[in-house]
Design a protein around this motif. Structure first.
Motif, PDB file in Angstrom:
ATOM      1  N   LEU A 102      -8.514 -27.372 -37.838  1.00 23.79           N
ATOM      2  CA  LEU A 102      -8.734 -26.188 -37.018  1.00 23.79           C
ATOM      3  C   LEU A 102      -7.839 -25.084 -37.573  1.00 23.79           C
ATOM      4  CD1 LEU A 102      -8.787 -28.879 -35.080  1.00 23.79           C
ATOM      5  CD2 LEU A 102      -8.869 -27.219 -33.245  1.00 23.79           C
ATOM      6  N   ASN A 103      -8.434 -24.049 -38.092  1.00 24.07           N
ATOM      7  CA  ASN A 103      -7.684 -22.885 -38.554  1.00 24.07           C
ATOM      8  C   ASN A 103      -8.131 -21.685 -37.741  1.00 24.07           C
ATOM      9  OD1 ASN A 103      -5.933 -23.436 -41.030  1.00 24.07           O
ATOM     10  ND2 ASN A 103      -7.827 -24.512 -41.552  1.00 24.07           N
ATOM     11  N   GLN A 157     -12.996 -23.980 -31.918  1.00 20.81           N
ATOM     12  CA  GLN A 157     -11.884 -24.925 -32.078  1.00 20.81           C
ATOM     13  C   GLN A 157     -12.350 -26.328 -31.671  1.00 20.81           C
ATOM     14  OE1 GLN A 157     -11.119 -21.794 -33.082  1.00 20.81           O
ATOM     15  NE2 GLN A 157     -10.662 -21.342 -30.937  1.00 20.81           N
ATOM     16  N   ILE A 158     -13.104 -26.413 -30.587  1.00 19.88           N
ATOM     17  CA  ILE A 158     -13.595 -27.746 -30.196  1.00 19.88           C
ATOM     18  C   ILE A 158     -14.575 -28.237 -31.254  1.00 19.88           C
ATOM     19  CG2 ILE A 158     -14.568 -29.164 -28.363  1.00 19.88           C
ATOM     20  CD1 ILE A 158     -13.868 -27.085 -26.362  1.00 19.88           C
ATOM     21  N   SER A 159     -15.389 -27.307 -31.718  1.00 18.43           N
ATOM     22  CA  SER A 159     -16.369 -27.642 -32.741  1.00 18.43           C
ATOM     23  C   SER A 159     -15.681 -28.292 -33.951  1.00 18.43           C
ATOM     24  CB  SER A 159     -17.065 -26.338 -33.134  1.00 18.43           C
ATOM     25  OG  SER A 159     -18.085 -26.581 -34.019  1.00 18.43           O
ATOM     26  N   ASN A 160     -14.602 -27.673 -34.413  1.00 18.05           N
ATOM     27  CA  ASN A 160     -13.876 -28.229 -35.561  1.00 18.05           C
ATOM     28  C   ASN A 160     -13.120 -29.503 -35.199  1.00 18.05           C
ATOM     29  OD1 ASN A 160     -14.627 -26.301 -37.502  1.00 18.05           O
ATOM     30  ND2 ASN A 160     -13.168 -24.846 -36.650  1.00 18.05           N
ATOM     31  N   TYR A 208     -20.375 -30.605 -32.003  1.00 14.11           N
ATOM     32  CA  TYR A 208     -20.113 -29.680 -30.892  1.00 14.11           C
ATOM     33  C   TYR A 208     -20.483 -28.301 -31.428  1.00 14.11           C
ATOM     34  CZ  TYR A 208     -17.510 -27.365 -27.063  1.00 14.11           C
ATOM     35  OH  TYR A 208     -17.143 -26.613 -25.962  1.00 14.11           O
ATOM     36  N   ALA A 209     -21.599 -27.756 -30.986  1.00 10.56           N
ATOM     37  CA  ALA A 209     -22.073 -26.487 -31.555  1.00 10.56           C
ATOM     38  C   ALA A 209     -23.170 -25.916 -30.668  1.00 10.56           C
ATOM     39  CB  ALA A 209     -22.606 -26.710 -32.961  1.00 10.56           C
ATOM     40  N   SER A 210     -23.599 -24.719 -31.014  1.00  5.91           N
ATOM     41  CA  SER A 210     -24.708 -24.138 -30.254  1.00  5.91           C
ATOM     42  C   SER A 210     -25.988 -24.900 -30.590  1.00  5.91           C
ATOM     43  CB  SER A 210     -24.865 -22.662 -30.616  1.00  5.91           C
ATOM     44  OG  SER A 210     -25.172 -22.548 -31.982  1.00  5.91           O
ATOM     45  N   ASN A 211     -26.961 -24.792 -29.696  1.00  7.73           N
ATOM     46  CA  ASN A 211     -28.211 -25.525 -29.872  1.00  7.73           C
ATOM     47  C   ASN A 211     -29.008 -25.028 -31.066  1.00  7.73           C
ATOM     48  OD1 ASN A 211     -27.448 -25.745 -27.036  1.00  7.73           O
ATOM     49  ND2 ASN A 211     -29.214 -27.102 -27.051  1.00  7.73           N
ATOM     50  N   SER A 212     -29.802 -25.930 -31.601  1.00  3.64           N
ATOM     51  CA  SER A 212     -30.665 -25.545 -32.716  1.00  3.64           C
ATOM     52  C   SER A 212     -32.138 -25.763 -32.404  1.00  3.64           C
ATOM     53  CB  SER A 212     -30.292 -26.338 -33.961  1.00  3.64           C
ATOM     54  OG  SER A 212     -28.963 -26.029 -34.337  1.00  3.64           O
ATOM     55  N   THR A 213     -32.458 -26.165 -31.174  1.00  2.00           N
ATOM     56  CA  THR A 213     -33.871 -26.412 -30.851  1.00  2.00           C
ATOM     57  C   THR A 213     -34.280 -25.738 -29.548  1.00  2.00           C
ATOM     58  OG1 THR A 213     -33.286 -28.446 -29.657  1.00  2.00           O
ATOM     59  CG2 THR A 213     -33.933 -28.688 -31.954  1.00  2.00           C
ATOM     60  N   TYR A 214     -35.540 -25.409 -29.477  1.00  2.09           N
ATOM     61  CA  TYR A 214     -36.207 -25.078 -28.209  1.00  2.09           C
ATOM     62  C   TYR A 214     -37.143 -26.231 -27.901  1.00  2.09           C
ATOM     63  CZ  TYR A 214     -34.784 -20.109 -28.432  1.00  2.09           C
ATOM     64  OH  TYR A 214     -34.082 -18.928 -28.462  1.00  2.09           O
ATOM     65  N   ILE A 215     -37.363 -26.495 -26.628  1.00  4.02           N
ATOM     66  CA  ILE A 215     -38.156 -27.693 -26.289  1.00  4.02           C
ATOM     67  C   ILE A 215     -39.277 -27.451 -25.295  1.00  4.02           C
ATOM     68  CG2 ILE A 215     -36.254 -29.286 -26.800  1.00  4.02           C
ATOM     69  CD1 ILE A 215     -35.735 -29.502 -23.792  1.00  4.02           C
ATOM     70  N   SER A 216     -39.440 -26.207 -24.821  1.00 10.93           N
ATOM     71  CA  SER A 216     -40.414 -26.004 -23.752  1.00 10.93           C
ATOM     72  C   SER A 216     -41.832 -25.861 -24.299  1.00 10.93           C
ATOM     73  CB  SER A 216     -40.047 -24.752 -22.962  1.00 10.93           C
ATOM     74  OG  SER A 216     -40.991 -24.538 -21.947  1.00 10.93           O
ATOM     75  N   GLN A 217     -42.777 -26.517 -23.637  1.00  9.03           N
ATOM     76  CA  GLN A 217     -44.186 -26.356 -24.023  1.00  9.03           C
ATOM     77  C   GLN A 217     -44.697 -25.065 -23.399  1.00  9.03           C
ATOM     78  OE1 GLN A 217     -45.269 -30.411 -22.683  1.00  9.03           O
ATOM     79  NE2 GLN A 217     -46.098 -30.618 -24.735  1.00  9.03           N
ATOM     80  N   ASP A 218     -44.163 -23.989 -23.899  1.00  9.64           N
ATOM     81  CA  ASP A 218     -44.376 -22.684 -23.293  1.00  9.64           C
ATOM     82  C   ASP A 218     -45.193 -21.864 -24.278  1.00  9.64           C
ATOM     83  OD1 ASP A 218     -44.006 -19.993 -22.461  1.00  9.64           O
ATOM     84  OD2 ASP A 218     -42.055 -20.472 -21.564  1.00  9.64           O
TER      85      ASP A 218
END
Ligand code: GLU
Ligand code: MG
Length: 666
Positions: free
Chosen positions: A210-211, A315-318, A345-355
């Motif tokens: 963590l830097n 920081q949590i991500s690292n 630990y990171a932001s999401n990379s997918t959408y999942i709604s059948q929208d």
């Protein structure tokens, strides 16, 4: 933070050999559970909040604040009380509510508390949240030593410094973390936690790094070389890390999971009425993650230094980044399966709604997925979007494996599935109903917010998210932007004072209901093809869609929250207000809710400060501060006292809660 099963935990070389088995069994459990629960309907719209605390021991004589490692004793004492209450031998009541639940967390100096029962759909429940949170604090405090306090700072300012910042004191370092700054005793001793930390380190092949950029003040050395680092240790092979360049100039360097997972947050979980609604909430709340991270920013200090970022997230991500050099792209792929762009630990990379409004352009074309797992899920009938989501989560290895669990696959359990699911710490989490509990439905967890110093603020942010969720469902709001823009927004949220000084990508028209024209998704198995085809039998005649880039803008948080002056975006608060106007809320409730919404409004326009700004000002205006970025023991003590006083004072007189946060003079 996940399940606490007991057994014989495998070290990494052993666990690695069984990783495929756990993944495959996890997928079989997911499929069995999904088949069982996919048609679940009419679950109640419930929600719950989770508040995490630091336990701080204050020594008024020595003027020192230290972390107390008393988690186990406090939880034991709390559990005894809960048992008495359940047995009917103690009243334990508070305004007719059940006593709160307390849970362990990663740090042995942490506690987590949830309401005794989930909150319901009734607006009146929203008004109980603040007093319930205050009650939790009182209950927690009553099980602590007289000099110990539950403090809702995201991080302890002097965690990992050379002084005796923990009680009881243990020197660094131990075999699990191998940190040069913190002892293994800093973590919850339950075998799951040291194993998690050790296996992350071991899988990665070196310690976590963590830097955090230091905040450069007038007297901060230039370049800043973290003076707390010891380059001459030879206890563990990992002591070489710093000699191999792990620590960067102008950064505060930390080397253990505790520096990340020892942080406190505010999380909200919603139960949807069915899977479809859960998937919609997951997608629509996702773009709000970075916005709420910046609004709740409260993390300007690490390891005794002011830093140049305002939030805990990276920081949590690292701190839990288990990726190997190959997966990180530092060396060519040889033994590992793929490059992985983000930590667990990171932001999401997918959408999942059948929208039908989900355009394929919003999805990440480079998403890493396990194609075999995706195929297995689709072969059993799961649609491509959801299969892609889980096949993406399952690119990871299981980290903590108990050998006892590997003997027989139980399809009525979710332990192997949860092993992967609960160590994918993304900012949104989509939670299938647990197979053992028929009364729990599909849930969505909103995970980005930082814990706030006062319960007035914690309640305000909880209530705001709940009301946004209701507005999303009621008005069918559309916040879709390309998912990569949310990833960028998450970075932006880290900047000092991002809440006022930075701009974020946000969708302009939340009412847009275009569905993609059929020819755009009918061929080549694009991820939305199944979504769109099942959503509409007779597609509405819609005008051709413009380029995706024309749908969103670069906006300030003030624009996003309060509405942009040029009318580009109506604003989240005005949307919530229209929602409240559209339903029957009595005047009294409406007025009470207005207080909370006012906090959000004023936080967004700068009238009220973020916790990060308040803490910075507290430090820099302290008489002992030397304009050198150092947050000394004396300042730390005064800060902790002030934060405790603020939460208690606010407890006595809720009406002044947020006014306390307008400036250091208060
Ligand atoms: N404390 C972690 C955070 O600040 C989250 C742990 C959990 O998922 O409960 O994000
Ligand atoms: Mg937690």
């Amino acid at each position: 933070m996940g399940l606490l099963a007991l057994g014989t935990a495998l070290d990494w070389p052993q666990a690695k050999k069984r990783a495929n088995q756990v993944r495959n069994w996890g997928i079989e459990q997911l499929l069995a559970n999904w088949q069982r629960a996919k048609g679940k309907e009419r679950d109640a719209l419930l929600w719950g909040d989770e508040v995490e605390y630091l336990v701080v021991a204050v020594d008024d004589e020595a003027k020192k604040a230290r972390l107390s490692l008393a988690q186990a004793e406090i939880l034991k004492s709390l559990a005894q009380d809960e048992a008495l209450w359940k047995a009917g031998t103690s009243s334990g009541q508070h305004d007719g509510e059940e006593p709160p639940h307390f849970h362990p967390e990663f740090g042995r100096f942490m506690l987590e508390a949830t309401p005794g029962r989930p909150w319901g759909i009734d607006f009146k429940d929203l008004l109980k949240v603040e007093s319930n949170m205050k009650w939790r604090r009182v209950v927690a405090k009553s099980h602590m030593a007289p000099n110990e306090y539950p403090i809702t700072l995201t991080t302890f300012p002097r965690l990992g410094t050379k002084d005796d910042y923990i009680r009881p004191y243990y020197p660094p370092s131990g075999p699990a973390l191998r940190s040069q700054f913190v002892p293994d005793e800093i973590a919850n001793p339950h075998i799951r936690f040291p194993t998690l930390a050790a296996n992350i380190r071991s899988r990665r092949g070196r310690k976590v790094e963590l830097n955090v950029p230091v905040f450069k003040d007038k007297n901060t050395p230039q370049p800043f070389k973290d003076p707390t680092i010891n380059y001459n240790l030879h206890n563990w092979p990992e002591d070489d890390d710093v000699r191999n360049g792990a620590a960067k100039d102008d950064h505060v360097y930390m080397d253990a999971m505790a520096f990340g997972m020892g942080s406190c947050c505010l999380q909200i979980t919603f139960q949807a009425k069915n899977m479809t609604e859960g998937r919609k909430l997951y997608d629509q709340l996702s773009p709000l993650g970075p916005i709420l991270l910046a609004l709740t920013a409260a993390t300007p200090i690490y390891k005794g230094f002011l830093v140049d970022t305002d939030v805990r997230w990276n920081q949590i991500s690292n701190a839990v980044d288990d990726r190997t050099r190959e997966e990180l792209g530092e060396v060519p792929l040889q033994n590992d399966r793929w490059r992985i762009p983000k930590s667990r630990y990171a932001s999401n990379s997918t959408y999942i709604s059948q929208d039908p409004r989900l355009r394929k352009e919003y999805l990440d074309p480079d998403l890493t997925v396990d194609e075999d797992i995706k195929k297995r899920l689709m072969d059993d009938g799961m649609d491509e979007l959801l299969a892609t989501h889980f096949a993406h989560l399952f690119i990871r290895d299981p980290l903590v494996i108990f050998s006892e669990d590997l003997e027989k696959l139980d399809l009525n359990k979710a332990d192997h599935f949860e092993n992967l699911q609960s160590t994918n710490w993304q900012h949104m989490r989509f939670k299938p109903p647990p197979p053992e509990k028929d009364d729990i439905g599909w849930r969505v967890e909103f995970r980005s917010m930082e814990i706030q110093m006062t319960d007035f603020e914690n309640a305000a942010f909880s209530i705001f998210i709940v009301l946004i969720t209701r507005a999303i469902l009621s008005f069918n709001l559309n916040f879709y932007i390309p998912i990569q823009r949310t990833t960028e927004n998450m970075e932006t949220a880290h900047a000092r004072n991002a809440v006022l000084d930075r701009k974020f990508y946000f969708r302009k028209d939340p009412f847009s209901s275009h569905s993609p024209r059929r020819h755009q998704h009918s061929s080549n198995g694009s991820a939305i093809s199944s979504a769109a085809s099942s959503a509409c039998n007779t597609p509405p005649p819609s005008p051709p869609l413009g380029p995706v880039e024309s749908e969103y803008d670069f906006m300030t948080i003030e624009d996003i929250v309060n509405g942009s002056t040029d009318g580009t975006f109506p604003g989240l608060i005005p949307l919530v207000e229209s929602y409240l106007n559209s339903v029957n809320v009595d005047v009294e409730t409406r007025c009470s809710l207005a207080r909370y919404l006012d906090l959000i409004r004023k936080r967004a326009n700068g009238t009220l400060w973020t916790g990060a700004k308040w803490i910075r000002e507290f430090v820099t205006s302290h008489s002992a501060y030397k304009q050198d970025s150092v947050v000394s023991e004396e300042i730390c003590y005064d800060l902790v006292k002030a934060v405790d006083e603020m939460s208690v004072k606010e407890g006595r007189n809720g009406t002044i809660g947020w006014e306390l946060l307008t400036g250091p003079g208060r």
